[in-house]
Design an enzyme around this catalytic site. Structure first.
Site, short mmCIF file in Angstrom:
data_model
loop_
_atom_site.label_atom_id
_atom_site.label_comp_id
_atom_site.label_asym_id
_atom_site.label_seq_id
_atom_site.Cartn_x
_atom_site.Cartn_y
_atom_site.Cartn_z
N HIS A 189 0.80 -1.22 0.00
CA HIS A 189 0.00 0.00 0.00
C HIS A 189 0.83 1.27 0.00
O HIS A 189 0.37 2.30 -0.47
CB HIS A 189 -1.05 -0.05 1.11
CG HIS A 189 -2.17 -0.96 0.73
ND1 HIS A 189 -2.21 -2.27 1.12
CD2 HIS A 189 -3.22 -0.79 -0.10
CE1 HIS A 189 -3.26 -2.85 0.57
NE2 HIS A 189 -3.88 -1.98 -0.17
N GLU A 431 -10.95 -11.41 -5.55
CA GLU A 431 -9.53 -11.39 -5.19
C GLU A 431 -9.13 -12.66 -4.46
O GLU A 431 -8.00 -12.81 -4.00
CB GLU A 431 -9.17 -10.14 -4.37
CG GLU A 431 -10.11 -9.85 -3.23
CD GLU A 431 -9.87 -8.49 -2.57
OE1 GLU A 431 -8.79 -7.92 -2.72
OE2 GLU A 431 -10.80 -8.01 -1.89
N ASN A 454 -4.19 -7.62 -7.03
CA ASN A 454 -3.11 -7.49 -6.04
C ASN A 454 -3.18 -8.67 -5.07
O ASN A 454 -2.16 -9.28 -4.74
CB ASN A 454 -3.25 -6.19 -5.24
CG ASN A 454 -3.21 -4.97 -6.12
OD1 ASN A 454 -2.78 -5.07 -7.26
ND2 ASN A 454 -3.64 -3.85 -5.61
N ASP A 455 -4.40 -8.96 -4.62
CA ASP A 455 -4.56 -10.10 -3.73
C ASP A 455 -4.74 -11.40 -4.50
O ASP A 455 -4.22 -12.43 -4.08
CB ASP A 455 -5.75 -9.87 -2.78
CG ASP A 455 -5.37 -8.96 -1.62
OD1 ASP A 455 -4.27 -9.16 -1.07
OD2 ASP A 455 -6.14 -8.06 -1.29
N CYS A 502 -9.46 -3.72 -10.57
CA CYS A 502 -8.94 -2.57 -9.84
C CYS A 502 -7.60 -2.89 -9.18
O CYS A 502 -7.05 -2.07 -8.46
CB CYS A 502 -9.95 -2.08 -8.81
SG CYS A 502 -10.39 -3.35 -7.61
C1 PEP Z 1 -6.56 -5.88 -4.82
O1 PEP Z 1 -6.40 -6.74 -3.96
O2 PEP Z 1 -6.28 -6.06 -6.03
C2 PEP Z 1 -7.07 -4.56 -4.48
C3 PEP Z 1 -7.35 -3.67 -5.39
O3 PEP Z 1 -7.24 -4.29 -3.16
P1 PEP Z 1 -6.06 -3.88 -2.17
O4 PEP Z 1 -4.84 -3.57 -3.00
O5 PEP Z 1 -6.54 -2.67 -1.42
O6 PEP Z 1 -5.91 -5.07 -1.33
MG MG Z 2 -7.27 -6.60 -2.00
#
Ligand code: PEP
Ligand code: MG
Length: 570
Positions: A189, A431, A454-455, A502
């Site tokens: 993050h 995710e 991302n996850d 996203c």
């Molecule tokens: C993800 O996991 O892709 C996501 C957009 O959420 P975060 O990065 O906040 O976990």
């Molecule tokens: Mg996530």
């Protein structure tokens, strides 16, 4: 001149002096002293220095961060002047003839332990104050400097082990030109925040804090993921040139700000932005975002010591919806956990926080928190085009439970005479691999999917997204990930729903051609990536990318996929 390799986390070049956000070594030996009166004097001197330092920090915090945030330093000043703490320390020096460092530490530890054992939040906070103040006085006794980021008053590059999201949020854009850390990945993050703040960053260098001293001249190359320490004047000149070229390139992309996002053969997609706070809207608009594809609401809950009220949340959501003037805004409900902590929730430490009690799991259990947020969202729905999305959904049951709570809150508001928009789309983040695999079933019940790569990548590959040592496994273009993405998009389309993404992959140059080919409808990314993505998509034919996507799905390795994309997209 030294050089470090890391992960390019946020685009751009920064050249400035290093500022180490690193705790100095505060260890010492307990010794006996000859002259206790002189030692008491030394202790009083350290207190006086700590006081004047804190006064300056408090005054600056008042101006920069507001009186609320400055109050903590006020509390620290009170502790410093408290005879109930200082007298026993001085007595100990006199009576036991020990050095001030050990008298201070032992006395403070005793008070900290006493306060922490009390069943009283206020007292527990005092324990934290004493711990902080002790550190500051100890630093003066030992003649070392504690970092004070709020005191930065010249252009710097921050060097640290890691940056928490709340550290990153407090970085002053005016002075902080770049940062480099030992750990972290492209989707940690701190990296995501750096991109939205447009601060060049290189993370995961392993040894930045060992190699870089305060005041060293540093180049952060956020394009290639390189850090140069005390570079030659020639290299600095070269990098000033790269910086200029990058700015020129950005000016070219800026011409597309009001253009639609259409491929060379006329296929339309939506390019929207990920935001963390209403302040990020400016960047969305300046970069031609067609909406918000992910509003990470957890930042509203972080960097403070209590929950935001319904009213405060309502104002934030309303500001975003109004700011986007009818364009779609996907708000994700609270996704706390993993690398995003809320200390005031007092949750027990977990062995595997990324697999633990987080996001929707927490919200379904701590329903007061969830219901407050949903009410604020429902009330704000009157001010724009709101879509609500639940994070970390692993089962249909979780989605149904969350939806039922939303419905209940909606009915309550209506019964109270409040108006709520009746076309709020309700979706989920995909995710977790189980949800991707079962997307055909989810698609019957949700209005949309947003793929959180991302996850999804970390869970599919079993590779912690924060852990630089396993970053080689973090492979967005792996055929396994692409197959999951395809399953989700196809499942949505089969039910007449839309699929977005996203995760950071949505803004990635190598992934975009493939995602276009797989039929992704909405690409949500850091605002600063939107114009570049638009320029790329304008030059691609969807029909060609469909063929490419079909080919790579059947490949064996990530390297083959990358080579195929590079060959197809020159
Ligand atoms: C993800 O996991 O892709 C996501 C957009 O959420 P975060 O990065 O906040 O976990
Ligand atoms: Mg996530």
């Amino acid at each position: 001149m030294a050089f470090l390799n890391g992960i390019a986390a946020s685009n751009g070049i920064a050249i400035a002096k290093a500022y180490r956000l690193v705790e100095p070594d505060l260890s010492f030996d307990k010794t006996t002293i000859e002259n206790p009166s002189a030692e008491v004097e030394r202790f009083r001197n350290a207190i006086a220095k700590a006081k004047s330092e804190l006064e300056v920090i408090r005054d600056r915090a008042k101006v920069d961060l507001g009186p609320d945030k400055a109050a903590i330093f006020e509390a620290h000043l009170l502790v410093l002047s408290d005879p109930e703490l200082n007298s026993p320390i001085e007595d100990k020096i006199q009576a036991e003839k020990v050095n001030a460092e050990s008298a201070l530490k032992e006395t403070a530890d005793m008070f900290v332990m006493m306060f922490e054992q009390m069943d009283n939040e206020y007292m527990k906070e005092r324990a934290a104050d004493i711990r902080d103040v002790t550190k500051r006085v100890l630093a003066h006794l030992l003649g070392v400097q504690l970092p004070n980021p709020s005191m930065i008053a010249e252009e710097v590059i921050i060097v640290s082990e890691d940056l928490t999201p709340s550290d990153t949020a407090q970085l002053n854009r005016q002075f902080v030109k770049g940062f480099t850390t030992n750990i972290g990945g492209r989707t940690s993050h701190s990296a995501i925040m750096a991109r939205s703040l447009e601060i060049p960053a290189v993370v995961g260098t392993k040894s930045a804090t060992e190699e870089i001293n305060n005041g060293d001249l540093v180049i952060v190359d956020g394009l290639k993921g390189e850090v140069h320490i005390n570079p030659t004047p020639e290299l600095v000149a070269e990098y000033r040139n790269v910086h200029e070229q990058f700015e020129k390139q950005k000016a070219e992309w800026a011409k597309l700000i009001n253009e639609p996002s259409v491929s060379a053969d006329g296929h339309h997609v939506e390019l929207v932005a990920n935001i963390g706070t209403p302040k990020d809207l400016k960047g969305v608009i300046e970069n031609g975002g067609e909406g918000v594809g992910l509003y990470r609401t957890e930042f509203l809950y972080m960097g403070r010591d209590q929950m935001p009220s319904e009213e405060e949340q309502f104002e934030a959501y309303k500001a975003v919806l109004e700011g986007m003037a009818g364009k779609p805004v996907v708000v994700r409900t609270l996704d706390i956990g993993g690398d995003k902590e809320l200390p005031y929730l007092n949750l027990p430490k977990e062995m595997n926080p990324f697999l633990g009690f987080r996001a929707i799991r927490l919200c379904l259990e701590e329903q007061d928190i969830f219901r407050t947020q949903l009410r604020a969202l429902l009330r704000a729905s009157n001010y724009g085009n709101l879509k609500i999305m639940f994070p970390m959904i692993a089962t249909l049951g979780e989605f149904r439970d969350a939806k039922a709570i939303l419905e209940e809150e909606k009915q309550k508001l209506v019964a109270e005479g409040q108006t709520v928009s009746d076309h709020i789309e309700l979706g989920i983040m995909v995710e977790i691999p189980s949800t991707a695999v079962l997307a055909d079933q989810f698609a019957k019940e949700v209005d949309f999917f947003s793929i959180g790569t991302n996850d999804l990548i970390q869970y599919t590959m079993a590779a912690d997204r924060m852990n630089q040592r396993v970053s080689y496994l973090y492979q967005p273009y792996s055929p396994s990930i692409l197959r999951l993405v395809k399953m989700v998009i196809d499942a949505a389309h089969a039910e007449g729903k839309w699929a977005g993404m996203c995760g950071e992959m949505a803004g990635d140059e190598t992934a975009i051609p493939l995602l276009l080919g797989l039929g992704l409808d909405e690409f949500s990314m850091s605002a600063t990536s939107i114009l570049k993505a638009r320029s790329l998509i304008k030059n691609l034919k969807k029909s060609d990318m469909e063929k490419l996507a079909q080919e790579v799905i059947n490949m064996q390795t990530t390297d083959q996929v990358i080579a195929a994309v590079n060959a197809a997209v020159k």
